[in-house]
Design a protein around this motif. Structure first.
Motif, PDB file in Angstrom:
ATOM      1  N   PRO A   1      -3.866  -2.851  -7.237  1.00 32.04           N
ATOM      2  CA  PRO A   1      -4.554  -1.857  -6.397  1.00 32.04           C
ATOM      3  C   PRO A   1      -3.630  -1.318  -5.310  1.00 32.04           C
ATOM      4  N   GLU A   2      -3.823  -0.044  -4.973  1.00 31.15           N
ATOM      5  CA  GLU A   2      -2.961   0.625  -3.985  1.00 31.15           C
ATOM      6  C   GLU A   2      -2.918  -0.131  -2.671  1.00 31.15           C
ATOM      7  N   ALA A   3      -4.044  -0.699  -2.251  1.00 30.64           N
ATOM      8  CA  ALA A   3      -4.103  -1.381  -0.958  1.00 30.64           C
ATOM      9  C   ALA A   3      -3.221  -2.632  -0.928  1.00 30.64           C
ATOM     10  N   LEU A   4      -2.972  -3.217  -2.087  1.00 32.04           N
ATOM     11  CA  LEU A   4      -2.183  -4.447  -2.146  1.00 32.04           C
ATOM     12  C   LEU A   4      -0.732  -4.209  -2.571  1.00 32.04           C
ATOM     13  N   LEU A   5      -0.449  -3.058  -3.159  1.00 36.66           N
ATOM     14  CA  LEU A   5       0.866  -2.826  -3.737  1.00 36.66           C
ATOM     15  C   LEU A   5       1.958  -2.811  -2.670  1.00 36.66           C
ATOM     16  N   GLU A   6       1.682  -2.198  -1.496  1.00 33.04           N
ATOM     17  CA  GLU A   6       2.685  -2.157  -0.436  1.00 33.04           C
ATOM     18  C   GLU A   6       3.058  -3.561   0.014  1.00 33.04           C
ATOM     19  N   SER A   7       2.052  -4.421   0.187  1.00 34.47           N
ATOM     20  CA  SER A   7       2.308  -5.797   0.602  1.00 34.47           C
ATOM     21  C   SER A   7       3.077  -6.562  -0.465  1.00 34.47           C
ATOM     22  N   GLU A   8       2.742  -6.321  -1.741  1.00 37.38           N
ATOM     23  CA  GLU A   8       3.443  -7.000  -2.832  1.00 37.38           C
ATOM     24  C   GLU A   8       4.919  -6.620  -2.852  1.00 37.38           C
ATOM     25  N   LEU A   9       5.210  -5.352  -2.603  1.00 35.57           N
ATOM     26  CA  LEU A   9       6.595  -4.884  -2.656  1.00 35.57           C
ATOM     27  C   LEU A   9       7.381  -5.268  -1.403  1.00 35.57           C
ATOM     28  N   PHE A  10       6.828  -4.977  -0.240  1.00 31.96           N
ATOM     29  CA  PHE A  10       7.588  -5.094   1.002  1.00 31.96           C
ATOM     30  C   PHE A  10       7.253  -6.340   1.821  1.00 31.96           C
ATOM     31  N   GLY A  11       6.186  -7.055   1.436  1.00 31.55           N
ATOM     32  CA  GLY A  11       5.774  -8.223   2.202  1.00 31.55           C
ATOM     33  C   GLY A  11       4.887  -7.861   3.382  1.00 31.55           C
TER      34      GLY A  11
ATOM     35  N   SER B   1       3.428  -9.479   7.528  1.00 33.33           N
ATOM     36  CA  SER B   1       3.460 -10.489   8.577  1.00 33.33           C
ATOM     37  C   SER B   1       2.089 -11.138   8.710  1.00 33.33           C
ATOM     38  N   LYS B   2       2.099 -12.354   9.218  1.00 27.92           N
ATOM     39  CA  LYS B   2       0.845 -13.061   9.453  1.00 27.92           C
ATOM     40  C   LYS B   2      -0.048 -12.242  10.389  1.00 27.92           C
ATOM     41  N   GLY B   3      -1.302 -12.056   9.987  1.00 26.35           N
ATOM     42  CA  GLY B   3      -2.242 -11.307  10.805  1.00 26.35           C
ATOM     43  C   GLY B   3      -2.169  -9.812  10.639  1.00 26.35           C
ATOM     44  N   ALA B   4      -1.353  -9.324   9.706  1.00 25.56           N
ATOM     45  CA  ALA B   4      -1.206  -7.875   9.520  1.00 25.56           C
ATOM     46  C   ALA B   4      -2.511  -7.241   9.065  1.00 25.56           C
TER      47      ALA B   4
ATOM     48  N   THR C   1      -6.756  -8.466   7.375  1.00 27.59           N
ATOM     49  CA  THR C   1      -7.680  -9.561   7.090  1.00 27.59           C
ATOM     50  C   THR C   1      -7.231 -10.319   5.841  1.00 27.59           C
ATOM     51  N   GLY C   2      -7.089 -11.599   5.988  1.00 30.75           N
ATOM     52  CA  GLY C   2      -6.649 -12.417   4.857  1.00 30.75           C
ATOM     53  C   GLY C   2      -5.167 -12.714   4.877  1.00 30.75           C
ATOM     54  N   ALA C   3      -4.399 -12.079   5.773  1.00 28.88           N
ATOM     55  CA  ALA C   3      -2.956 -12.347   5.871  1.00 28.88           C
ATOM     56  C   ALA C   3      -2.761 -13.578   6.751  1.00 28.88           C
ATOM     57  N   LEU C   4      -2.903 -14.763   6.157  1.00 27.03           N
ATOM     58  CA  LEU C   4      -2.906 -16.008   6.912  1.00 27.03           C
ATOM     59  C   LEU C   4      -1.504 -16.535   7.193  1.00 27.03           C
ATOM     60  N   ARG C   5      -0.512 -15.975   6.494  1.00 28.46           N
ATOM     61  CA  ARG C   5       0.874 -16.407   6.714  1.00 28.46           C
ATOM     62  C   ARG C   5       1.812 -15.257   6.363  1.00 28.46           C
ATOM     63  N   ASP C   6       3.064 -15.373   6.764  1.00 27.96           N
ATOM     64  CA  ASP C   6       4.064 -14.376   6.389  1.00 27.96           C
ATOM     65  C   ASP C   6       4.275 -14.384   4.872  1.00 27.96           C
TER      66      ASP C   6
ATOM     67  N   PRO D   1       8.207  -5.072   6.363  1.00 26.76           N
ATOM     68  CA  PRO D   1       6.952  -5.667   5.902  1.00 26.76           C
ATOM     69  C   PRO D   1       5.751  -5.093   6.651  1.00 26.76           C
ATOM     70  N   VAL D   2       4.609  -5.079   6.021  1.00 20.21           N
ATOM     71  CA  VAL D   2       3.384  -4.575   6.645  1.00 20.21           C
ATOM     72  C   VAL D   2       3.091  -5.403   7.898  1.00 20.21           C
ATOM     73  N   GLY D   3       2.894  -4.709   9.026  1.00 23.50           N
ATOM     74  CA  GLY D   3       2.582  -5.385  10.282  1.00 23.50           C
ATOM     75  C   GLY D   3       3.786  -5.873  11.045  1.00 23.50           C
ATOM     76  N   ALA D   4       5.000  -5.695  10.485  1.00 22.75           N
ATOM     77  CA  ALA D   4       6.210  -6.173  11.167  1.00 22.75           C
ATOM     78  C   ALA D   4       6.796  -5.066  12.034  1.00 22.75           C
ATOM     79  N   ARG D   5       7.557  -5.459  13.089  1.00 24.41           N
ATOM     80  CA  ARG D   5       8.201  -4.486  13.961  1.00 24.41           C
ATOM     81  C   ARG D   5       9.605  -4.144  13.483  1.00 24.41           C
TER      82      ARG D   5
END
Length: 457
Positions: free
Chosen positions: A205-215, A217-220, A222-227, A267-271
């Motif tokens: 799914p599009e909502a998960l693909l970015e995280s799968e590719l780029f990773g 951060s924890k808390g980025a 809901t459900g992102a419990l760890r890096d 990564p999603v949520g990272a600076r």
């Protein structure tokens, strides 16, 4: 199958002068090369449809198709195959023109054996891509089963590409083996000891693909419990295979382009951004040119991914591989299911040869598996194959229809598919043997050349 070592020493020599052709063949064979010969450009193309040599040596001036026209025809399909031109009419302008167009070498007759062999050795050494990771010459592509010259041409290009870090775009129908080719390129590359990581861009799914590719951060989110590192970092130092890249959503295409341009990911949520060292191979069954025109795929990303493009042929375009693939699948599946199935009945193999195969190699494997599961005899009958295909067989068209398109090409495909068996080829063409032999003579096709015997040492 042709062994890699033998293929690396195979040379095709062409000259309309039988004495010069004989002398050329004697000198090359004396030096340890395997030599096929042809007396015209047209005959050479027929030979190239049967097997891929490592080098072509052709006379320049010949009736009909001359050496440069032959070179153009060869390099249209196989730009990696080196060609040396021989001529008794050598001139500086001709030599300059030939080399500018990509001819490897240009020798004037009469040629000295030493000069000829030096040129041959240089051509073979320059066009080869030695790799210490291989056992023999073909370990890197051992998972790809073929005896098709079309596939051999493609694999020769893939091996050349593998030694660079250029991005590769593999295009081909579903089921043709795009991931197998991508893995082979990785194995032939200097990155072979590092990870090969694959992802199907259309299956997530599009909502998960970015995280799968780029990773992320924890808390980025809901459900992102760890890096989470993501696949770019998982593949660091190695190869990332983006399958079905044509299905990637447009917003993510922008982020992928930026990552490829900057060699950095965030990564999603990272600076902070993270540097990456990844070779990207992508693949699609879609027509990306049409997708770009429709606004579904970014043109700038296309050119970033398609530094080198490779096109995998459909199974219907390399029917000579069907018996080899089917027999290989049969052996493995018989062991898997504990069956003692040894072969296909001749009529069953004819059905496989004639099927349309819209699902390509994957479909063929599925058909073989179905027949093995249902088999009760050592030889698979045509009835089981026909049941598995679940459709009327008619991929090899009636002869009269084929002749309207390209009679010679049709005959070559038949002979390749039947390994030079004239009786079987005639049956597939729905013609009697006498008439079929006349057709072969009309096109100067020798069935013996299509027999898949072991090549001489």
């Amino acid at each position: 199958m042709t062994s890699g070592n033998l293929t690396a020493k195979r040379i095709l020599a062409i000259d309309d002068d039988p004495d010069i052709l004989k002398l050329l063949a004697i000198r090359l064979r004396a030096a340890g090369y395997i030599v096929d010969t042809a007396d015209s450009g047209e005959a050479a193309l027929t030979q190239l449809a049967i097997t891929r040599p490592a080098l072509v040596i052709s006379d320049l001036r010949m009736p009909g198709m001359d050496g440069m026209a032959l070179f153009d025809a060869i390099h249209q399909d196989d730009p990696a195959l080196p060609v040396i031109i021989l001529t008794a009419h050598g001139s500086i302008p001709e030599a300059v023109d030939a080399t500018q167009r990509g001819v490897f070498g240009f020798l004037t007759k009469p040629f000295e054996s030493k000069v000829l062999l030096e040129q041959v050795e240089l051509a073979l050494r320059t066009s080869s891509t030695p790799n210490s990771t291989m056992t023999g010459d073909t370990a890197w592509r051992s998972a790809i089963i073929t005896r098709s010259p079309m596939m051999e041409n493609l694999l020769a290009q893939a091996q050349l590409v593998a030694m660079s870090d250029a991005s590769v775009l593999i295009q081909g129908e579903s089921g043709t083996g795009k991931e197998l080719l991508a893995r082979a390129i990785h194995q032939a590359s200097t990155r072979h000891l590092q990870p090969f990581v694959a992802i199907n861009c259309g299956a997530i799914p599009e909502a998960l693909l970015e995280s799968e590719l780029f990773g992320h951060s924890k808390g980025a989110f809901t459900g992102a419990l760890r890096d989470h590192d993501g696949l770019f970092l998982n593949a660091d130092g190695g190869t990332l295979f983006l399958d079905e890249i044509g299905d990637m959503p447009l917003p993510l295409q922008v982020k992928l382009l930026r990552a490829l341009q900057d060699r950095m990911i965030r990564p999603v949520g990272a600076r902070d951004s993270i540097p990456i060292n990844v070779r990207v191979i992508s693949a699609t069954h879609r027509n990306l040119t049409a997708e770009m025109k429709q606004g579904n795929f970014r043109e700038d990303l296309y050119y970033r991914l398609n530094v080198v493009g490779l096109g995998l042929p459909a199974l219907a375009e390399r029917r000579e591989d069907i018996p080899l693939l089917a027999s290989t699948f049969l052996q493995g599946l018989s062991e898997k299911y504990g069956k003692k199935v040894q072969a296909f009945a001749p009529e069953a193999m004819e059905l496989l040869l004639a099927a349309p195969w819209p699902g390509n190699v994957r479909q063929l494997q599925n058909i073989v598996e179905q027949t093995v599961v249902l088999s009760t005899t050592a030889v698979l009958p045509a009835t089981l194959v026909q049941k598995a295909l679940r459709e009327d067989i008619g991929a090899i068209m009636p002869f009269e229809t084929a002749r309207k398109h390209f009679e010679r090409d049709y005959l070559v495909k038949l002979l390749k598919a039947t390994a030079g068996n004239v009786s079987q080829a005639a049956r597939l063409a729905q013609r009697n043997r006498t008439e079929f032999y006349k057709l072969l003579q009309r096109h100067a096709l020798n069935p013996a050349l299509f027999k898949q015997d072991e090549l001489p040492e």
